[in-house]
Motif scaffolding. Structure first.
Motif, short mmCIF file in Angstrom:
data_model
loop_
_atom_site.label_atom_id
_atom_site.label_comp_id
_atom_site.label_asym_id
_atom_site.label_seq_id
_atom_site.Cartn_x
_atom_site.Cartn_y
_atom_site.Cartn_z
N GLU A 98 -4.30 17.95 -5.60
CA GLU A 98 -5.01 17.45 -6.83
C GLU A 98 -3.91 17.42 -8.05
N ALA A 99 -2.69 17.72 -7.76
CA ALA A 99 -1.78 17.85 -8.83
C ALA A 99 -0.47 17.23 -8.39
N THR A 100 0.61 17.81 -7.92
CA THR A 100 1.76 17.71 -7.60
C THR A 100 1.89 16.55 -6.60
N LEU A 101 1.07 16.45 -5.59
CA LEU A 101 1.31 15.34 -4.66
C LEU A 101 0.15 14.10 -4.71
N SER A 102 -0.75 14.31 -5.94
CA SER A 102 -1.52 13.36 -6.15
C SER A 102 -1.17 12.26 -7.21
N GLN B 38 2.76 9.57 -13.41
CA GLN B 38 3.76 10.72 -12.97
C GLN B 38 4.50 10.24 -11.74
N PRO B 39 5.83 10.29 -11.73
CA PRO B 39 6.53 9.86 -10.44
C PRO B 39 6.21 10.72 -9.30
N ARG B 40 5.89 10.17 -8.14
CA ARG B 40 5.74 10.64 -6.88
C ARG B 40 6.37 9.95 -5.78
N ALA B 41 6.70 11.02 -4.90
CA ALA B 41 7.13 10.44 -3.47
C ALA B 41 6.16 9.70 -2.83
N THR B 42 6.40 8.45 -2.18
CA THR B 42 5.30 7.71 -1.53
C THR B 42 6.07 7.05 -0.37
N VAL C 69 0.93 -0.98 0.10
CA VAL C 69 -0.07 -0.03 -0.03
C VAL C 69 0.90 1.19 -0.11
N HIS C 70 0.82 2.07 -1.11
CA HIS C 70 1.60 3.05 -1.20
C HIS C 70 0.74 4.58 -0.86
N ILE C 71 1.15 5.46 -0.21
CA ILE C 71 0.75 6.68 0.59
C ILE C 71 1.42 7.86 0.01
N SER C 72 0.76 8.82 -0.53
CA SER C 72 1.49 9.84 -1.22
C SER C 72 2.21 10.59 0.09
N ASP C 73 3.71 10.76 -0.02
CA ASP C 73 4.43 11.20 1.15
C ASP C 73 4.64 12.67 0.91
#
Length: 288
Positions: free
Chosen positions: A101-105, A110-114, A59-63
């Motif tokens: 709704e954009a950078t952290l979504s 799109q690569p995101r820190a999680t 389970v990955h959560i937006s960091d």
């Protein structure tokens, strides 16, 4: 709907944060998101793979903390707001929409820190180990609940096997919870559904199989994370939900709810049995 107001300093920081590039020193992970069709703040993703002894669930959560340092305008704003509030139409976000709704979504591709919660599951669905680590996710697919259900029922579709596997392990996790007498995330008759908080749900997405997948995976991750913190004596706030002294045992509670058959009667019975959920530094437990 009342739109959340943010300070000029918080808005300025949000714009600066939105232009930053994603971290490249994190462990790369796989995952998909499943949310409502109009959701824009995609803050969790899932992945499941079978192993020789069972399965690995991630389970990955937006960091959010990767982009928002402590003691900054956005940090103070989030503390004051405490949560995103969801309404029948739209929401009032905890952070400016340029972030939530954009950078952290966790947008598709799109690569995101999680922050990843990796659970090792035995064949019966019990959790044998939990790892928590910083990661980077580029979501492979953004599903709406109805779309995910269609894929589950359609063997020829690309994502059928992945989602079917998730459904199978969600069912095992549910069986494990039910064996302990948990009443959350359970159906009691037609259109009567009790969510993971032990309350009657008005969420129209609760009817979808994919919603049950997300619910079971999130409950498993939250439970394992709470135990992980407690085992290491790490300072944390736990959400505890206990039953009143007059409440029957869990098996008796389940049987009573099954025969009531009325949403009004079930709501009254739950109110009589359950204390209000409380936050505290000790891990007591969550009855639902």
């Amino acid at each position: 709907m009342i739109e959340q107001r943010f300070s000029t300093e918080a808005i300025t920081q949000a714009k600066a944060v939105s232009s930053q590039t994603a971290a490249d020193d994190r462990i790369l992970v796989q995952g998909i998101t499943i949310d409502g069709p109009t959701s824009l703040d995609l803050d969790d993703a899932i992945w499941c793979e079978e192993t020789d002894t069972g399965a690995t669930l991630q389970v990955h959560i937006s960091d959010v903390s990767d982009r928002i340092p402590q003691n900054t305008p956005l940090d103070y704003s989030a503390i004051a707001t405490t949560q995103t509030r969801y309404h029948k139409q739209g929401n009032s976000p905890m952070l400016p929409r340029i972030l939530s709704e954009a950078t952290l979504s966790l947008q598709e591709g799109q690569p995101r820190a999680t922050l990843t919660f990796e659970l090792e599951l035995a064949n019966d669905g019990s959790v044998s180990n939990c790892k928590i680590f910083e990661s980077c996710l580029s979501s492979a697919k953004r599903f709406a609940y109805a779309e995910a259900d269609y894929a589950i029922a359609s063997p020829k579709l690309r994502w059928h096997n992945t989602l079917k596997l998730c459904q199978q392990w969600a069912a095992k996790l549910n069986q494990q919870r039910m064996a302990t007498g948990a009443i959350g995330a359970s159906a009691f008759g037609k259109n009567i559904y009790i969510n993971e908080e032990g309350k009657l749900s008005t969420n129209p997405n609760a009817k979808y199989h994919s919603h049950r997948i997300i619910e079971e995976f999130m409950i498993a991750a939250n439970t394992a994370a709470a135990q992980w913190l407690a085992d290491r004596d790490q300072p944390a706030l736990y959400r505890n939900h206990t039953a009143k002294a007059i409440a029957p045992g869990q098996d008796e509670m389940l049987q009573a709810l099954l025969v009531l058959g009325s949403a009004t009667a079930i709501r009254r019975r739950l109110q009589g049995w359950m204390n209000r959920a409380e936050y505290g530094p000790a891990l007591i437990g969550h009855f639902a």
